[in-house]
Design a protein around this motif. Structure first.
Motif, PDB file in Angstrom:
ATOM      1  N   GLY A   2      24.542  40.518  36.071  1.00  0.00           N
ATOM      2  CA  GLY A   2      23.742  41.956  37.333  1.00  0.00           C
ATOM      3  C   GLY A   2      23.155  42.324  36.941  1.00  0.00           C
ATOM      4  N   TYR A   3      22.184  43.989  36.858  1.00  0.00           N
ATOM      5  CA  TYR A   3      21.028  43.985  37.186  1.00  0.00           C
ATOM      6  C   TYR A   3      20.874  45.215  36.436  1.00  0.00           C
ATOM      7  CZ  TYR A   3      20.686  40.493  40.345  1.00  0.00           C
ATOM      8  OH  TYR A   3      19.926  39.099  40.990  1.00  0.00           O
ATOM      9  N   THR A   4      19.700  45.726  35.020  1.00  0.00           N
ATOM     10  CA  THR A   4      20.111  46.650  34.378  1.00  0.00           C
ATOM     11  C   THR A   4      18.527  47.344  34.612  1.00  0.00           C
ATOM     12  OG1 THR A   4      21.036  45.360  32.187  1.00  0.00           O
ATOM     13  CG2 THR A   4      19.532  47.814  31.497  1.00  0.00           C
ATOM     14  N   VAL A   5      18.586  48.314  34.995  1.00  0.00           N
ATOM     15  CA  VAL A   5      17.348  49.292  35.797  1.00  0.00           C
ATOM     16  C   VAL A   5      17.280  50.736  34.825  1.00  0.00           C
ATOM     17  CG1 VAL A   5      16.803  50.583  37.026  1.00  0.00           C
ATOM     18  CG2 VAL A   5      17.498  48.988  38.183  1.00  0.00           C
ATOM     19  N   GLN A   6      15.817  50.447  34.023  1.00  0.00           N
ATOM     20  CA  GLN A   6      15.449  51.778  33.248  1.00  0.00           C
ATOM     21  C   GLN A   6      14.288  52.826  33.353  1.00  0.00           C
ATOM     22  OE1 GLN A   6      14.458  48.989  29.468  1.00  0.00           O
ATOM     23  NE2 GLN A   6      16.356  50.291  28.520  1.00  0.00           N
ATOM     24  N   VAL A   7      14.484  53.965  33.273  1.00  0.00           N
ATOM     25  CA  VAL A   7      13.761  54.792  34.075  1.00  0.00           C
ATOM     26  C   VAL A   7      13.408  55.793  33.146  1.00  0.00           C
ATOM     27  CG1 VAL A   7      15.054  55.820  35.409  1.00  0.00           C
ATOM     28  CG2 VAL A   7      13.240  56.360  36.306  1.00  0.00           C
ATOM     29  N   ASP A   8      12.526  56.155  32.826  1.00  0.00           N
ATOM     30  CA  ASP A   8      11.490  57.577  32.073  1.00  0.00           C
ATOM     31  C   ASP A   8      12.143  58.778  32.525  1.00  0.00           C
ATOM     32  OD1 ASP A   8      11.461  56.007  29.683  1.00  0.00           O
ATOM     33  OD2 ASP A   8       9.609  55.534  30.229  1.00  0.00           O
ATOM     34  N   VAL A   9      12.981  60.119  31.849  1.00  0.00           N
ATOM     35  CA  VAL A   9      12.864  61.145  32.897  1.00  0.00           C
ATOM     36  C   VAL A   9      12.073  61.905  31.777  1.00  0.00           C
ATOM     37  CG1 VAL A   9      14.385  63.545  33.585  1.00  0.00           C
ATOM     38  CG2 VAL A   9      14.981  60.567  33.484  1.00  0.00           C
ATOM     39  N   THR A  10      10.873  63.157  32.280  1.00  0.00           N
ATOM     40  CA  THR A  10      10.525  64.031  31.395  1.00  0.00           C
ATOM     41  C   THR A  10      10.845  65.060  31.957  1.00  0.00           C
ATOM     42  OG1 THR A  10       8.652  62.080  31.251  1.00  0.00           O
ATOM     43  CG2 THR A  10       8.169  64.513  31.206  1.00  0.00           C
ATOM     44  N   ASN A  11      10.955  65.743  30.945  1.00  0.00           N
ATOM     45  CA  ASN A  11      10.891  67.513  31.024  1.00  0.00           C
ATOM     46  C   ASN A  11       9.862  67.950  31.629  1.00  0.00           C
ATOM     47  OD1 ASN A  11      11.071  69.779  31.093  1.00  0.00           O
ATOM     48  ND2 ASN A  11      13.809  69.973  30.653  1.00  0.00           N
ATOM     49  N   THR A  12       9.075  68.705  32.711  1.00  0.00           N
ATOM     50  CA  THR A  12       8.040  68.858  32.342  1.00  0.00           C
ATOM     51  C   THR A  12       8.144  71.331  31.743  1.00  0.00           C
ATOM     52  OG1 THR A  12       7.813  69.593  34.346  1.00  0.00           O
ATOM     53  CG2 THR A  12       6.917  67.408  33.627  1.00  0.00           C
ATOM     54  N   GLY A  13       9.054  71.479  32.111  1.00  0.00           N
ATOM     55  CA  GLY A  13       9.848  72.853  32.362  1.00  0.00           C
ATOM     56  C   GLY A  13       9.439  72.791  29.997  1.00  0.00           C
ATOM     57  N   SER A  14       9.997  74.327  30.169  1.00  0.00           N
ATOM     58  CA  SER A  14       9.462  75.209  28.920  1.00  0.00           C
ATOM     59  C   SER A  14      11.449  75.215  28.590  1.00  0.00           C
ATOM     60  CB  SER A  14       9.032  76.723  28.988  1.00  0.00           C
ATOM     61  OG  SER A  14       9.929  77.566  30.017  1.00  0.00           O
ATOM     62  N   GLY A  49       9.499  69.570  27.610  1.00  0.00           N
ATOM     63  CA  GLY A  49       8.722  68.386  27.187  1.00  0.00           C
ATOM     64  C   GLY A  49       8.886  66.673  27.101  1.00  0.00           C
ATOM     65  N   ALA A  50       9.821  66.740  26.645  1.00  0.00           N
ATOM     66  CA  ALA A  50      10.237  65.636  26.095  1.00  0.00           C
ATOM     67  C   ALA A  50      10.535  64.142  27.401  1.00  0.00           C
ATOM     68  CB  ALA A  50      11.660  65.552  25.198  1.00  0.00           C
ATOM     69  N   THR A  51      10.248  63.126  26.343  1.00  0.00           N
ATOM     70  CA  THR A  51      11.049  62.390  27.733  1.00  0.00           C
ATOM     71  C   THR A  51      12.153  61.420  27.499  1.00  0.00           C
ATOM     72  OG1 THR A  51       8.826  62.252  28.513  1.00  0.00           O
ATOM     73  CG2 THR A  51       9.992  60.326  29.301  1.00  0.00           C
ATOM     74  N   THR A  52      13.334  61.060  28.038  1.00  0.00           N
ATOM     75  CA  THR A  52      14.242  60.315  27.565  1.00  0.00           C
ATOM     76  C   THR A  52      13.969  59.501  28.690  1.00  0.00           C
ATOM     77  OG1 THR A  52      15.449  63.021  27.019  1.00  0.00           O
ATOM     78  CG2 THR A  52      16.688  60.774  27.433  1.00  0.00           C
ATOM     79  N   ARG A  53      14.197  57.517  28.154  1.00  0.00           N
ATOM     80  CA  ARG A  53      15.281  56.608  29.322  1.00  0.00           C
ATOM     81  C   ARG A  53      16.242  56.202  29.474  1.00  0.00           C
ATOM     82  NH1 ARG A  53      11.931  51.913  27.423  1.00  0.00           N
ATOM     83  NH2 ARG A  53      10.442  52.797  28.259  1.00  0.00           N
ATOM     84  N   ALA A  54      16.560  56.952  31.107  1.00  0.00           N
ATOM     85  CA  ALA A  54      17.690  56.281  31.472  1.00  0.00           C
ATOM     86  C   ALA A  54      18.557  54.989  31.968  1.00  0.00           C
ATOM     87  CB  ALA A  54      18.131  57.358  32.250  1.00  0.00           C
ATOM     88  N   THR A  55      19.786  54.490  30.684  1.00  0.00           N
ATOM     89  CA  THR A  55      19.262  53.188  31.490  1.00  0.00           C
ATOM     90  C   THR A  55      20.301  53.073  32.533  1.00  0.00           C
ATOM     91  OG1 THR A  55      18.884  52.267  29.209  1.00  0.00           O
ATOM     92  CG2 THR A  55      20.018  50.794  30.320  1.00  0.00           C
ATOM     93  N   LEU A  56      20.589  51.900  33.518  1.00  0.00           N
ATOM     94  CA  LEU A  56      22.091  52.161  34.370  1.00  0.00           C
ATOM     95  C   LEU A  56      22.079  50.359  34.742  1.00  0.00           C
ATOM     96  CD1 LEU A  56      20.290  54.530  37.782  1.00  0.00           C
ATOM     97  CD2 LEU A  56      21.601  55.175  36.019  1.00  0.00           C
ATOM     98  N   VAL A  57      23.622  50.134  34.693  1.00  0.00           N
ATOM     99  CA  VAL A  57      23.357  49.054  34.961  1.00  0.00           C
ATOM    100  C   VAL A  57      24.514  48.828  35.861  1.00  0.00           C
ATOM    101  CG1 VAL A  57      25.158  47.295  34.294  1.00  0.00           C
ATOM    102  CG2 VAL A  57      23.820  48.508  32.261  1.00  0.00           C
ATOM    103  N   LEU A  58      24.261  47.438  37.068  1.00  0.00           N
ATOM    104  CA  LEU A  58      24.392  47.978  38.535  1.00  0.00           C
ATOM    105  C   LEU A  58      24.873  45.768  38.420  1.00  0.00           C
ATOM    106  CD1 LEU A  58      21.400  48.883  39.069  1.00  0.00           C
ATOM    107  CD2 LEU A  58      22.476  48.517  41.763  1.00  0.00           C
TER     108      LEU A  58
END
Length: 102
Positions: A2-14, A49-58
């Motif tokens: 299969g395949y793994t996709v990782q993407v960073d999600v940043t919250n620019t809000g307060s 103000g933080a960034t979290t990595r989301a990992t999706l497995v296909l």
């Protein structure tokens, strides 16, 4: 396989926030499949103000097609679109998939 996709999600809000990261598979033309199919998603909660990595497995079966009456993974050029919805897929990842049994 299969395949793994990782993407960073940043919250620019307060304030802390949540979002759902979605991955859609676009099949090679001519298979008769819908243009895009949801194959993975992950809810993430991100502090201000933080960034979290989301990992999706296909899984390999996420690339299967019923074209021809048999469920198989057809070799070819696929595109995995990643974003917040099928209407918002700013990340487009080309994937070459080998033929295999689903």
């Amino acid at each position: 396989g299969g395949y793994t996709v990782q993407v960073d999600v940043t919250n620019t809000g307060s304030r802390s926030g949540a979002d759902v990261v979605q991955a859609y598979v676009a099949y090679p033309s001519g298979l008769g499949e819908p243009p895009e199919q949801l194959r993975a998603f992950r809810k993430v909660v991100v502090a201000p103000g933080a960034t979290t990595r989301a990992t999706l497995v296909l899984p390999a079966s996420g690339f299967a097609s019923d074209a021809g009456g048999t469920t198989t993974v057809v070799a070819g050029h696929y595109v995995v679109g990643v974003g917040q919805s099928s209407a918002d897929l700013p990340i487009q990842l080309p994937v070459e998939v080998p033929a295999q049994a689903a």
